[in-house]
Scaffold this active site. Structure first.
Site, PDB file in Angstrom:
ATOM      1  N   GLU A 186       0.810  -1.230   0.000  1.00  0.00           N
ATOM      2  CA  GLU A 186       0.000   0.000   0.000  1.00  0.00           C
ATOM      3  C   GLU A 186       0.844   1.283   0.000  1.00  0.00           C
ATOM      4  OE1 GLU A 186      -1.506  -2.717   0.710  1.00  0.00           O
ATOM      5  OE2 GLU A 186      -3.669  -2.485   0.595  1.00  0.00           O
ATOM      6  N   TYR A 243       3.534   2.020   1.855  1.00  0.00           N
ATOM      7  CA  TYR A 243       4.149   2.434   3.119  1.00  0.00           C
ATOM      8  C   TYR A 243       5.675   2.216   3.092  1.00  0.00           C
ATOM      9  CZ  TYR A 243      -0.563   2.971   5.051  1.00  0.00           C
ATOM     10  OH  TYR A 243      -1.850   3.380   5.287  1.00  0.00           O
ATOM     11  N   ARG A 293       2.832  -8.876   4.283  1.00  0.00           N
ATOM     12  CA  ARG A 293       1.883  -8.358   3.281  1.00  0.00           C
ATOM     13  C   ARG A 293       2.684  -7.765   2.128  1.00  0.00           C
ATOM     14  NH1 ARG A 293      -3.940  -5.210   3.907  1.00  0.00           N
ATOM     15  NH2 ARG A 293      -4.713  -6.297   2.084  1.00  0.00           N
ATOM     16  N   HIS A 312      -1.435   3.825  -1.787  1.00  0.00           N
ATOM     17  CA  HIS A 312      -2.493   4.797  -1.503  1.00  0.00           C
ATOM     18  C   HIS A 312      -2.518   5.939  -2.512  1.00  0.00           C
ATOM     19  CE1 HIS A 312      -4.135   2.915   1.929  1.00  0.00           C
ATOM     20  NE2 HIS A 312      -3.062   3.035   2.675  1.00  0.00           N
ATOM     21  N   GLN A 372     -18.253   4.283   3.803  1.00  0.00           N
ATOM     22  CA  GLN A 372     -18.769   5.490   4.450  1.00  0.00           C
ATOM     23  C   GLN A 372     -18.521   5.556   5.962  1.00  0.00           C
ATOM     24  OE1 GLN A 372     -22.477   5.571   1.484  1.00  0.00           O
ATOM     25  NE2 GLN A 372     -22.798   6.848   3.248  1.00  0.00           N
TER      26      GLN A 372
HETATM   27  C1  LIG Z   1     -29.548   6.861  -6.533  1.00  0.00           C
HETATM   28  C2  LIG Z   1     -29.319   6.863  -5.058  1.00  0.00           C
HETATM   29  C3  LIG Z   1     -28.089   6.495  -4.568  1.00  0.00           C
HETATM   30  C4  LIG Z   1     -27.848   6.508  -3.205  1.00  0.00           C
HETATM   31  N1  LIG Z   1     -26.631   6.138  -2.752  1.00  0.00           N
HETATM   32  C5  LIG Z   1     -26.370   6.191  -1.422  1.00  0.00           C
HETATM   33  C6  LIG Z   1     -25.085   5.870  -0.910  1.00  0.00           C
HETATM   34  O1  LIG Z   1     -24.165   5.516  -1.653  1.00  0.00           O
HETATM   35  N2  LIG Z   1     -24.889   5.982   0.420  1.00  0.00           N
HETATM   36  C7  LIG Z   1     -25.880   6.399   1.276  1.00  0.00           C
HETATM   37  O2  LIG Z   1     -25.653   6.507   2.481  1.00  0.00           O
HETATM   38  N3  LIG Z   1     -27.081   6.697   0.821  1.00  0.00           N
HETATM   39  C8  LIG Z   1     -27.360   6.612  -0.506  1.00  0.00           C
HETATM   40  N4  LIG Z   1     -28.596   6.969  -0.964  1.00  0.00           N
HETATM   41  C9  LIG Z   1     -29.550   7.536   0.002  1.00  0.00           C
HETATM   42  C10 LIG Z   1     -30.152   6.480   0.876  1.00  0.00           C
HETATM   43  O3  LIG Z   1     -30.771   5.523   0.072  1.00  0.00           O
HETATM   44  C11 LIG Z   1     -31.079   7.154   1.855  1.00  0.00           C
HETATM   45  O4  LIG Z   1     -30.329   8.008   2.696  1.00  0.00           O
HETATM   46  C12 LIG Z   1     -31.806   6.126   2.689  1.00  0.00           C
HETATM   47  O5  LIG Z   1     -32.539   5.260   1.863  1.00  0.00           O
HETATM   48  C13 LIG Z   1     -32.761   6.806   3.670  1.00  0.00           C
HETATM   49  O6  LIG Z   1     -33.431   5.792   4.347  1.00  0.00           O
HETATM   50  P1  LIG Z   1     -34.872   5.984   4.944  1.00  0.00           P
HETATM   51  O7  LIG Z   1     -35.271   4.654   5.431  1.00  0.00           O
HETATM   52  O8  LIG Z   1     -34.865   7.114   5.903  1.00  0.00           O
HETATM   53  O9  LIG Z   1     -35.813   6.466   3.759  1.00  0.00           O
HETATM   54  P2  LIG Z   1     -36.199   5.833   2.355  1.00  0.00           P
HETATM   55  O10 LIG Z   1     -35.161   4.973   1.830  1.00  0.00           O
HETATM   56  O11 LIG Z   1     -36.600   7.016   1.544  1.00  0.00           O
HETATM   57  O12 LIG Z   1     -37.468   4.933   2.663  1.00  0.00           O
HETATM   58  C14 LIG Z   1     -38.700   5.455   3.062  1.00  0.00           C
HETATM   59  C15 LIG Z   1     -39.783   4.433   2.788  1.00  0.00           C
HETATM   60  O13 LIG Z   1     -40.987   4.841   3.396  1.00  0.00           O
HETATM   61  C16 LIG Z   1     -42.064   4.485   2.565  1.00  0.00           C
HETATM   62  N5  LIG Z   1     -43.211   5.297   2.978  1.00  0.00           N
HETATM   63  C17 LIG Z   1     -43.336   6.654   2.957  1.00  0.00           C
HETATM   64  N6  LIG Z   1     -44.546   7.000   3.472  1.00  0.00           N
HETATM   65  C18 LIG Z   1     -45.169   5.849   3.819  1.00  0.00           C
HETATM   66  C19 LIG Z   1     -46.429   5.554   4.418  1.00  0.00           C
HETATM   67  N7  LIG Z   1     -47.273   6.503   4.814  1.00  0.00           N
HETATM   68  N8  LIG Z   1     -46.743   4.263   4.623  1.00  0.00           N
HETATM   69  C20 LIG Z   1     -45.911   3.265   4.269  1.00  0.00           C
HETATM   70  N9  LIG Z   1     -44.720   3.490   3.701  1.00  0.00           N
HETATM   71  C21 LIG Z   1     -44.347   4.764   3.497  1.00  0.00           C
HETATM   72  C22 LIG Z   1     -41.531   4.762   1.190  1.00  0.00           C
HETATM   73  O14 LIG Z   1     -42.265   4.057   0.190  1.00  0.00           O
HETATM   74  C23 LIG Z   1     -40.089   4.270   1.312  1.00  0.00           C
HETATM   75  O15 LIG Z   1     -39.970   2.913   0.939  1.00  0.00           O
HETATM   76  C24 LIG Z   1     -28.870   6.928  -2.324  1.00  0.00           C
HETATM   77  C25 LIG Z   1     -30.120   7.274  -2.800  1.00  0.00           C
HETATM   78  C26 LIG Z   1     -30.366   7.247  -4.167  1.00  0.00           C
HETATM   79  C27 LIG Z   1     -31.705   7.644  -4.672  1.00  0.00           C
HETATM   80  C1  LIG Z   2     -11.114   1.161   7.980  1.00  0.00           C
HETATM   81  C2  LIG Z   2      -9.984   0.444   7.301  1.00  0.00           C
HETATM   82  C3  LIG Z   2      -8.716   0.482   7.851  1.00  0.00           C
HETATM   83  C4  LIG Z   2      -7.671  -0.231   7.253  1.00  0.00           C
HETATM   84  N1  LIG Z   2      -6.461  -0.253   7.877  1.00  0.00           N
HETATM   85  C5  LIG Z   2      -5.486  -1.064   7.388  1.00  0.00           C
HETATM   86  C6  LIG Z   2      -4.273  -1.230   8.082  1.00  0.00           C
HETATM   87  O1  LIG Z   2      -4.063  -0.660   9.160  1.00  0.00           O
HETATM   88  N2  LIG Z   2      -3.340  -2.051   7.532  1.00  0.00           N
HETATM   89  C7  LIG Z   2      -3.552  -2.712   6.354  1.00  0.00           C
HETATM   90  O2  LIG Z   2      -2.699  -3.482   5.904  1.00  0.00           O
HETATM   91  N3  LIG Z   2      -4.697  -2.570   5.666  1.00  0.00           N
HETATM   92  C8  LIG Z   2      -5.672  -1.781   6.162  1.00  0.00           C
HETATM   93  N4  LIG Z   2      -6.858  -1.675   5.487  1.00  0.00           N
HETATM   94  C9  LIG Z   2      -7.036  -2.399   4.209  1.00  0.00           C
HETATM   95  C10 LIG Z   2      -7.657  -3.783   4.432  1.00  0.00           C
HETATM   96  O3  LIG Z   2      -6.764  -4.627   5.099  1.00  0.00           O
HETATM   97  C11 LIG Z   2      -8.050  -4.445   3.109  1.00  0.00           C
HETATM   98  O4  LIG Z   2      -6.909  -4.600   2.318  1.00  0.00           O
HETATM   99  C12 LIG Z   2      -9.064  -3.662   2.312  1.00  0.00           C
HETATM  100  O5  LIG Z   2     -10.105  -3.196   3.141  1.00  0.00           O
HETATM  101  C13 LIG Z   2      -9.652  -4.504   1.188  1.00  0.00           C
HETATM  102  O6  LIG Z   2     -10.191  -5.689   1.658  1.00  0.00           O
HETATM  103  P1  LIG Z   2     -11.781  -5.890   1.916  1.00  0.00           P
HETATM  104  O7  LIG Z   2     -12.468  -5.622   0.605  1.00  0.00           O
HETATM  105  O8  LIG Z   2     -11.900  -7.296   2.361  1.00  0.00           O
HETATM  106  O9  LIG Z   2     -12.182  -4.899   2.962  1.00  0.00           O
HETATM  107  C14 LIG Z   2      -7.900  -0.952   6.053  1.00  0.00           C
HETATM  108  C15 LIG Z   2      -9.172  -0.945   5.489  1.00  0.00           C
HETATM  109  C16 LIG Z   2     -10.210  -0.284   6.096  1.00  0.00           C
HETATM  110  C17 LIG Z   2     -11.575  -0.334   5.489  1.00  0.00           C
HETATM  111  S1  SF4 Z   3     -20.594  -1.767   4.388  1.00  0.00           S
HETATM  112 FE1  SF4 Z   3     -19.574  -1.225   6.307  1.00  0.00          FE
HETATM  113  S2  SF4 Z   3     -17.589  -2.201   6.254  1.00  0.00           S
HETATM  114 FE2  SF4 Z   3     -18.424  -2.269   4.199  1.00  0.00          FE
HETATM  115  S3  SF4 Z   3     -17.537  -0.477   3.256  1.00  0.00           S
HETATM  116 FE3  SF4 Z   3     -19.560   0.157   4.020  1.00  0.00          FE
HETATM  117  S4  SF4 Z   3     -19.111   0.957   6.057  1.00  0.00           S
HETATM  118 FE4  SF4 Z   3     -17.297  -0.167   5.428  1.00  0.00          FE
END
Ligand SMILES: Cc1cc2nc3c(=O)[nH]c(=O)nc-3n(C[C@H](O)[C@H](O)[C@H](O)COP(=O)(O)OP(=O)(O)OC[C@H]3O[C@@H](n4cnc5c(N)ncnc54)[C@H](O)[C@@H]3O)c2cc1C
Ligand SMILES: Cc1cc2nc3c(=O)[nH]c(=O)nc-3n(C[C@H](O)[C@H](O)[C@H](O)COP(=O)(O)O)c2cc1C
Ligand code: SF4
Length: 673
Positions: free
Chosen positions: A166, A168, A216, A254, A341
């Site tokens: 990586e 290092y 590694r 990295h 995330q």
């Molecule tokens: C294209 C896209 C990509 C995304 N990518 C990511 C990502 O990479 N990472 C991330 O963290 N987030 C991502 N998100 C956002 C993430 O999906 C939302 O933050 C998350 O879904 C929020 O969850 P929630 O349960 O609060 O709401 P929602 O997912 O919006 O769910 C709410 C649910 O409530 C239902 N509902 C509403 N009113 C009623 C009612 N009166 N009765 C019954 N059911 C009802 C709806 O039908 C819906 O199914 C993405 C979103 C989109 C659109």
């Molecule tokens: C939060 C986090 C911290 C990590 N720290 C290290 C570390 O200290 N040393 C290391 O060799 N790899 C580290 N990695 C890399 C992981 O060992 C691994 O190579 C990488 O996450 C890909 O494998 P995975 O898809 O199974 O997670 C880290 C990864 C994550 C997500």
């Molecule tokens: S699902 Fe969890 S462990 Fe996997 S990448 Fe997302 S935050 Fe990290």
């Protein structure tokens, strides 16, 4: 017998037998840095040992202060510190597990002014220029590694992993890119390898034969000036001869501009690299990166690509991964969706790591799932990530839970996210919750938009009603060529050949990728390699080739009002990948725009606060990704009848890409309700 015979085959390493072929890869969680957090680290590892993983590796510990990744980060340099680690090693051993401590010297990646390296060359990702070590200085670093390994043994660890990848410290000696020395530590490939080999040789001498040494090894540097394949192979042979027990795979420095672990990287994308290396050594070889399901791991092992698989993040997502695989319950695994995330993005932000889909990860002592003392009738409205997490967690504690979902499927916006090329993994979270609903006996009402009347008689009401797309006040926003991201991605509304996307947040970025990609590279390894220029490492040094992205089926303009960079809210580890992908697809990015109007001609823009440089984008469609509004009507109606409600997820705070907060909030509520 389960369907994973290779995965579950024991491995005899002489003085120790691993019960299966699964290693939990090294992850720095932030709990390593302070002695007061060691009990939390012990609980975290103990839970995973209980879950049946064969061997675990800690996050990286520096062998001295100069090797610190960040000031006052994790290090193991004294007997007093080693004694404190007993709480971790004892907890793991009490569960029948095994654990190795990773020794990681950051070299020029050290984020402090006293960093050292082979040569005084600054890393492109670090503002601090390292000092080139003297010959004596190099020898002192080697001694620090050896002392650290001895301390790890004293602390009760079953072995050490020497971090040689990586980008290092050790990598910085191995590669011509960073080693410009002319003494016995540089110049020829043999000299560049000397540091790594000496560390392993002297560590073996010091720790004896009944202690694991994992090395590694960077098998594909993915940077210019990285090691050639011949050098990689020669290094492997010398590391084996120096006394290593196991060789683990490291992929990419990295500073490499090739994604190696994000969700758009295909599963098991790099195991072919390990497969090419494996025949050159006699000791067991581990493969790594983006292996997240038992069937994927099994296929890798059955093909003979490696002797063991390392999975890191999958053990944050599910500590019982191995147990579930062993007991034919693979469909119950909470799969790592590689979003980064809550894990890597947290570490980069100097926050403690956890997991988006498992908020208990590295919070085991704080978030305990205890049976409820008083069973309640709980209604959860909305089966998006927040509602699902709340419903299953509450039911698991013994509450009677009913879940109402207006849609015909569970998942909420994850059902949209999973359709984005490269985000297919999000479907796994929906699958996981579907199974957990069954197991916990939650009563699910699909296709049922809950009303105030439906919610009568419940002790607690949890509203997880999510969000709807925000409609911006732009003249002509009701023109037939205007669509929302839901129309396009979920409802499959046809879209023309030229498209403007309004809003360059996470969803705008995702929608642009959706519009410019015909088939997902995440599902086609060769297409993904071509897009990012990942070549055969046995031919191209560092596995670096020429990126050749597939042509986009559309001309897409991605627009934002702000002058800053596109997708600014995306995580540090993922944002750059999305921006590079859009560049590959020639998406034209326009910043600092004012939306003047939309009409038959197209989208009329001006730029800057003075509304200058008018421009018309003659587009077939405008797709709006301009934020979201929370859905709270039901909350207001219920409050009007004096019914207390808990508002969670997007319905509480309508932020983009916010599932991490939604699931965390839902879980915490359900653990205390
Ligand atoms: C294209 C896209 C990509 C995304 N990518 C990511 C990502 O990479 N990472 C991330 O963290 N987030 C991502 N998100 C956002 C993430 O999906 C939302 O933050 C998350 O879904 C929020 O969850 P929630 O349960 O609060 O709401 P929602 O997912 O919006 O769910 C709410 C649910 O409530 C239902 N509902 C509403 N009113 C009623 C009612 N009166 N009765 C019954 N059911 C009802 C709806 O039908 C819906 O199914 C993405 C979103 C989109 C659109
Ligand atoms: C939060 C986090 C911290 C990590 N720290 C290290 C570390 O200290 N040393 C290391 O060799 N790899 C580290 N990695 C890399 C992981 O060992 C691994 O190579 C990488 O996450 C890909 O494998 P995975 O898809 O199974 O997670 C880290 C990864 C994550 C997500
Ligand atoms: S699902 Fe969890 S462990 Fe996997 S990448 Fe997302 S935050 Fe990290």
């Amino acid at each position: 017998m389960t369907g994973y015979p290779n995965l579950l085959e024991p491995l005899d390493l002489g003085h120790v037998v691993l019960p299966n072929r699964v290693i939990m890869g090294s992850m720095h969680t932030g709990l390593e840095d302070r002695a007061k957090d060691l009990p939390k680290l012990a609980a975290y590892f103990a839970e995973r040992a209980r879950g049946g993983v064969g061997l675990m590796v800690t996050g990286g510990y520096a062998p001295n202060r100069t090797g610190w990744l960040t000031p006052f980060g994790s290090k193991l340099t004294s007997g007093r510190q080693a004694a404190r680690h007993r709480i971790v090693t004892d907890a793991v051993h009490a569960e029948g597990g095994r654990i190795a401590l990773q020794i990681l010297h950051a070299g020029r990646y050290s984020y402090h002014p006293f960093s050292v390296s082979a040569s005084a060359l600054k890393a492109p990702i670090n503002p601090f220029r390292p000092r080139a070590l003297s010959d004596r200085g190099v020898r002192r670093q080697i001694t620090a590694y050896v002392d650290c390994a001895a301390l790890a043994r004293e602390a009760g660890y079953d072995g050490v992993e020497i971090m040689g990848s990586e980008g290092y410290f050790i990598n910085q000696f191995l590669a011509e890119r960073t080693n410009k020395r002319t003494d016995r530590w540089g110049g020829s490939p043999e000299n560049r390898r000397r540091l790594a080999v000496e560390i392993v040789r002297r560590t073996r001498e010091r720790v004896g034969n009944d202690f694991l040494i994992i090395y590694r090894l960077s098998m594909a540097d993915l940077v210019e000036g990285g090691q050639s394949w011949d050098e990689v192979v020669a290094l492997g042979k010398e590391i084996e001869a120096a006394g290593a027990s196991i060789i683990n795979t490291g992929i990419g420095w990295h500073e490499a501009r090739v994604p190696t672990i994000v969700t758009s990287v295909p599963r098991a994308a790099f195991t072919s690299v390990t497969a090419a290396f494996k025949p050159h050594v006699g000791i067991p070889v581990v493969t790594s990166n983006r292996i997240n399901l038992p069937q994927v791991a099994e296929e890798v092992l059955a093909r003979g690509d490696a002797d063991l698989v390392s999975m890191a993040r999958p053990f944050l997502a599910d500590p019982e991964w191995v147990l579930k695989a062993t007991t034919d319950r693979a469909d119950e695994i909470n799969v790592c969706i590689a979003c980064n995330q809550a894990c890597l993005d947290h570490v980069f932000a100097k926050r403690k790591a956890s997991c988006m889909v498992n908020p208990r990860a590295a919070r085991e002592t704080e978030l305990q799932l205890l049976p409820t003392r008083r069973t309640k009738n709980i209604a959860v409205v909305g089966a998006g990530p927040a509602g699902l997490a709340a419903a299953v967690t509450a039911a698991e504690r013994g509450h009677r839970v009913e879940l109402f979902e207006a849609d015909s499927e569970i998942g909420g916006q994850f059902g949209i996210a999973r359709r984005i090329p490269g985000k297919e993994e999000f479907a796994e979270t929906i699958r996981y919750y579907r199974r957990r609903l069954d197991l916990t006996g939650v009563k699910l009402h699909l296709g049922r938009r809950a009303t105030v009347d439906d919610l009568a008689g419940f002790d607690e009401i949890i509203l997880a009603t999510g969000v709807v797309p925000r409609v911006p006040a732009i003249p002509g926003i009701d023109h037939p060529k205007v669509l929302s991201y839901v129309d396009v991605v979920r409802n499959g509304r046809p879209v023309g050949a030229t498209v403007a996307v309004i809003g360059a947040g996470g969803i705008g970025v995702d929608v642009s990728e959706f519009l410019t990609t015909e088939s997902s590279p995440a599902l086609d390894l060769e297409a993904w390699k071509a897009e990012w220029g990942v070549a055969d490492p046995t031919v191209a040094p560092g596995a670096l080739g020429v990126p050749r992205p597939e042509a986009s089926p559309r001309q897409v303009y991605l627009l934002q009002r702000k002058a800053g960079k596109i997708g600014a809210g995306l995580g540090k580890t993922t944002g750059w990948v999305h921006r590079a992908a859009l560049k590959n697809k020639q998406v034209e990015q326009l910043r600092g725009v004012n939306y003047e109007r939309i009409d038959d001609e197209g989208l009329h823009l001006t730029f800057g606060p003075k509304r200058e440089r008018p421009r018309v984008l003659a587009v077939d469609n405008v797709v709006v990704c301009a934020g979201q509004e929370p859905v709270r009507d039901l909350a207001e109606d219920l409050r009007a009848t004096n019914r207390p409600v808990h508002l969670i997820g997007g319905a509480d705070v309508a932020a983009e890409l916010d599932a991490k907060r939604a699931i965390d909030q839902a879980t915490r509520l359900a653990l205390t309700i």
